[in-house]
Design an enzyme around this catalytic site. Structure first.
Site, mmCIF file in Angstrom:
data_model
loop_
_atom_site.group_PDB
_atom_site.id
_atom_site.type_symbol
_atom_site.label_atom_id
_atom_site.label_comp_id
_atom_site.label_asym_id
_atom_site.label_seq_id
_atom_site.Cartn_x
_atom_site.Cartn_y
_atom_site.Cartn_z
ATOM 1 N N GLU A 448 -10.462 -5.987 66.283
ATOM 2 C CA GLU A 448 -10.262 -6.093 67.740
ATOM 3 C C GLU A 448 -11.494 -5.506 68.420
ATOM 4 O OE1 GLU A 448 -7.201 -3.718 69.508
ATOM 5 O OE2 GLU A 448 -6.928 -2.470 67.745
ATOM 6 N N GLU A 457 -19.151 -6.448 73.468
ATOM 7 C CA GLU A 457 -19.081 -5.168 72.769
ATOM 8 C C GLU A 457 -19.477 -5.335 71.299
ATOM 9 O OE1 GLU A 457 -15.429 -3.135 73.682
ATOM 10 O OE2 GLU A 457 -15.834 -3.139 75.844
#
Lengths: 681, 681
Positions: A448, A457
């Site tokens: 995740e 990210e």
């Protein structure tokens, strides 16, 4: 401001004030207490009274008689003011004189009006008033003149809000300037000019007057992007219900509900409660026999509406306090997250359910005889580990489960979790997933790592780094793919925030995570463009090329991450004039099969309704670009990488089609780059 | 760069370089010396040779065969470069490969091209090249993509100029993109996009290619506002003269003359000297029998032109070194000027002649019997005193002459002057003119207080202050009146200068005195708007009203200077697309009768030709506004006053007429205010 508020729990707080008819005498604590006793939270007053007006008008007459073009207005006299300092001031909204004409073509009138305004504002500031309403310009043509006065007025009372009083739209047929055609967005245009000339100063906001007949949904929507601090509701905005009591139309009710969900919530001012209402509509179905309007009827109705507001949705509850609040994106690789950050994300009611479904689907697709090796890479505090165990149980498959986590603090938590909750079924590994080197291949890697723009990210880089351990024969990544999406938006409030950060030169070149509230998607049909995609696992030759240059390892060699560069260009049609302040960014992800996540406002409900883990991302523009009706915005955006960083660059241009069909350029933004604040690998 | 320059005095310096045909071998000191021996000042070279190109093209082919979309180009090999470090480098202009395609739609080609460019630039920087030419984009549509690469390239070689090679205009009939119509300003548009995206970085400038057939005067003019560092002149730009030698057309000669007057002066590069020229024009009057073109003929002709340049004009001589150089306006009241400042102003060949004529006219208008009292207020070092004495002699009038000066240092100089030059005919008074209190009234007050915008150095306030001493019956002020004038201009060079002053937040809110050179007046017919006027002496009631508030004295009371506030609004039609970077300001003044001064480019020659005392004033915009063809610019400008200061505020908006004839707003500038840097009283 002390609110007079109902005591029932759960009822939202609405501040409702009474716009008093201009009184002969000064207001005071008693005036306020009387109104509060009837249920209002606050009152209004004009700062000066008719004595002042008389003096000014006489001065103008004598100046005209002497052919003067300038003269000096002396400051206020005790007999000329309606406002005095006192405890009640915090519950008073002050009004400057509306009989002045700041944007007059007559230079004497303009000169005098300006002096009147400054005298009133200075006196109101002295009294401690924190909200002062100023009537908007009287014509479309001299807005710069009006705005220049407001700009000068900002030097008085450093804490005072100047609330420009404007209707939502000009009334049709009552256009102020002869020769001008009706233009629904003309009032918005006036406001846009004022606040632009005033440099988006946060002390200039709006008192928006709600009309009995609401304008188009487009225009209503536009005002939600603007800093409305007061909703001004004259009594004639109400209509009689079947019994003859004043109520709101369904559209007005929806408008108020939507406004009262905004943070900060605007104040409501009810005006003209003492005026005789207009005669009821001609008799027909549902038309009341008799009007039962009385001064307090409007307030009673508003309090009734307040009590009957729908409860907040999951997203509203979760987002409370985050509206338009700018957050720097996470640096999950460079920093170790704290427990509370994990906890916030783990609260999502939807995201982990989707993951569990995806894991089960992936397991279901395996041969029942296999012993399946599953790894959660970047396990954090373990929510995906729990879901993987549940999915394995549900699908009846036997799995070997590994939890890989680089954060040494989260690692401790995982060990405890394994002992107390997972019955030791999990092998917990303390390692950066990019350097984990097990003596076997993993069948399913679950992660995740997605950010608000999908890849922001470093999910692509991390998953490249762990692909070495994935079974080359049918190994699965969950998520299997993700894509980034963007669209140009108007966001004056966010722009004002960023442009006020004068000490941070990088502020306008940083993408922010932000719960977008006071914004408008400018493109036709609110079109959002899909920028690019990432798929996992990568084809073998891409991986080997990258590896040859050091790719897939911490500290990539020069060019080793080039396969994760992306760029996208899109043209957006903008039907209605506006201002582009930046780009809103979203993502979608296919976890596995048909199990998806989305933060796009147009697909979230279909794909992952009520998911709260991600706010959108916002790519700002240093300088807003003004757009006329029927213009085009062209956006180019790049995902750039070096050996140590990933960052974005973005460029925006605006065009219109000229008479000959050729494109005319209207505005160009600098190249914006987040390289300085890029995401570190 | 060492120039090979003719030794004759007075001949301007031109740097002419030879753009060499791409050689097989690396250039070196010998190559340079050979070219210098033939009369060139410098040479060019491509940074890399065909070996590099072959390697890159082979890499692309194999990447395509493997379906790769990314691959890494290794840096340069010794056999691949034509450039090496050495003493000769300062006389070499380096060219990057023109076979690359930075703005390609093919992402593999774009990716590779970018790597090639960066390798070449990094190597050129290593070698010490200070000027590198980069071929412009190949199409109109992907300019943002091209500009993003240039922006990234700016991180290499911190002192290297990147010179984008562009033609003045697309050749008619050869529009790069199918479907696009011919657009004379399209290439300028491309350039404007590149430099805007690159934030007006001073290291991005132009290599402008001069075509054989020049485009419209409007477009030629436009390029004069841009930072052209190299003029690239292919041999086919020349045409044969009657004897068959290569020469320039009259238009080309004028173009070159104008360019070579710019500072910094562009380099000239002659290319294709070894190519066979095109066949001569069909036989006709003046058409040469035989072409006598040879490789050196072009240089010989350019050196001939260089020798025969017209001598510089008075204004050019005076302005040398001041082109586009920003100066803060004087603060003559707050500061005492130094002798050198006075001396510069006293050199003006026109201004004082005009004053002398005006004084004589004023004296002539007096009765011959009168003994006339004349005062020079703000006498400085005395130039007006000398002129007043000469005018009195010429008109045969008897005068009592007073020289009033507040600067104690200039006062000493005046005393000496009176003793040594004026034979004691002058009474020298040390006083601020606003507090001078003689026991008599003055018939003629002479002052030279005008600034570049007329009233911007407090002439109105000073002359109000001294009006007390002026004879109320027919007393005369020289100047009798003056007016301020403005027009929006494109001024990219000045904008770049101001926007680079990051540490001075007031930089874009300061009006600057500047000799405007690289600018374009955008308005139709170069229209300049007259903003406002000041007349002296003021009517008696204006003076008495102001005096009642403390006006006319040092430290004005509140409102006492309101009669010197002004504002002006004007709309300018802009026929051709462009960018507005600010306002150019000028003044006109009636000294007395028909004797006038003007700095307006359209009236200076009629009113005060060759006057050099004032450069224009420039009011900047923080953010440029882009204008499409047939747009309008609306300007509002204010002269504001408080008790202690005078300053300006200005606001600019842009519009186009929409399809329905209504005005659509395209851009709004913030309100700009020079209050912080206002002129102190």
């Amino acid at each position: 401001m002390d609110a007079h508020q109902p005591a029932e729990p759960g009822v939202p707080i609405w501040y409702v004030g009474h716009h008093l008819p201009t009184p002969k005498n000064a207001i005071n604590g008693h005036t306020l207490r009387t109104e509060v006793a009837t249920g209002y939270d606050m009152i209004t007053t004009h700062i000066t009274n008719v004595n002042f007006r008389t003096r000014v008008e006489q001065s103008i007459s004598s100046a005209r008689a002497e052919n003067k073009i300038h003269f000096h207005i002396e400051s206020l006299d005790a007999a000329e003011v309606n406002l005095h300092p006192g405890d009640h001031i915090s519950q008073v909204i002050a009004f400057t004189s509306s009989w002045i004409d700041l944007d007059s073509d007559d230079s004497l009138v303009a000169h005098v009006s300006r002096q009147v305004l400054i005298h009133e504002l200075e006196y109101a500031a002295f009294c401690g008033a924190s909200n002062v309403v100023i009537a908007g310009p009287k014509r479309r043509t001299n807005v710069a003149q009006y705005a220049q006065v407001i700009s000068a007025a900002l030097t008085t009372g450093a804490y005072m809000q100047l609330l420009i009083h404007l209707p939502m739209a000009e009334e049709e047929g009552s256009v102020a300037n002869a020769g001008e055609t009706y233009d629904e967005f003309a009032v918005w245009d006036v406001w846009n000019t004022i606040r632009t000339v005033c440099k988006y100063n946060s002390r200039v906001s709006l008192t928006l007057q709600i009309p009995a007949k609401l304008p188009s949904a487009h225009l209503v929507n536009r005002w939600f992007a603007e800093p409305v601090r007061v909703l001004f509701i004259p009594s004639f905005t109400f209509c009689p219900n079947a019994k003859g009591y004043p109520v709101f139309s369904k559209l007005h009710q929806a408008l108020l509900t939507r406004y009262m969900k905004l943070r900060p919530t605007p104040y409501v001012l009810v005006s003209d409660t003492h005026l005789t209402p207009p005669p009821p509509a001609p008799a027909g179905s549902g038309s009341p026999q008799k009007l039962r309007y009385e001064p307090l009827g409007y307030l009673v109705y508003l309090r009734h509406l307040q009590k009957n507001q729908p409860p907040p949705t999951t997203v509203e509850k979760f987002g409370a306090g985050y509206q338009d609040y700018l957050q720097a994106p996470l640096q999950p690789l460079a920093d170790n997250l704290e427990s509370i950050t994990y906890e916030v994300f783990e609260k999502d009611p939807v995201k982990y359910d989707q993951y569990e479904k995806a894991i089960k689907l992936a397991l279901d697709a395996r041969d029942t005889k296999d012993n399946i090796i599953v790894a959660v890479t970047g396990a954090g505090r373990g929510p995906l580990v729990s879901r993987a165990l549940r999915a394995a149980k549900a699908s009846g498959r036997s799995i070997n489960l590994f939890a890989v986590e680089k954060n040494p603090n989260a690692y401790v938590h995982l060990l405890r979790h394994n002992r107390d909750t997972w019955n030791g079924q999990v092998v917990v590994i303390k390692s950066d997933m990019r350097s984990w080197n097990p003596p076997f291949k993993v069948d399913i890697i679950i992660s995740e790592l997605l950010g608000s723009f999908g890849d922001n990210e470093l999910s692509p880089e991390c998953l490249d780094g762990v692909q070495r351990v994935l079974n080359p024969n049918g190994g699965i990544s969950i998520p299997a793919s993700y894509s980034a999406h963007y669209t140009p938006i108007m966001a004056p409030k966010i722009y004002a925030d960023i442009s006020s950060r004068k000490n941070d030169p990088d502020a306008p070149e940083t993408p922010y995570v932000v719960m977008l509230q006071a914004i408008e998607i400018l493109a036709e049909n609110e079109y959002i463009h899909r920028a690019w995609d990432f798929h996992h696992p990568l084809p073998e030759n891409t991986m080997s090329d990258a590896a040859a240059l050091g790719g897939g390892l911490i500290g990539l060699g020069d060019g080793g991450n080039d396969h994760n560069m992306r760029n996208s260009r899109a043209t957006f049609k903008v039907p209605r004039r506006g201002v582009v302040h930046g780009l809103a960014g979203y993502f979608e992800s296919v976890l596995f099969g048909d199990i998806e996540l989305s933060t796009r406002p147009d697909t979230i409900d279909a794909k992952s309704k009520d998911m709260i883990s991600w706010f959108p991302i916002f790519f700002p523009l240093k300088t807003p670009i003004h757009l006329p009706d029927n213009s085009e915005v062209e956006v180019t955006i790049w995902r750039e990488t070096s050996e140590r960083k990933v960052w974005y660059e973005w460029s925006v241009q605006a065009f219109i089609k000229g008479g000959g069909g050729q494109r005319c350029r209207l505005g160009i933004a600098d190249l914006h780059s987040s390289k300085k604040n890029g995401c570190l690998m």
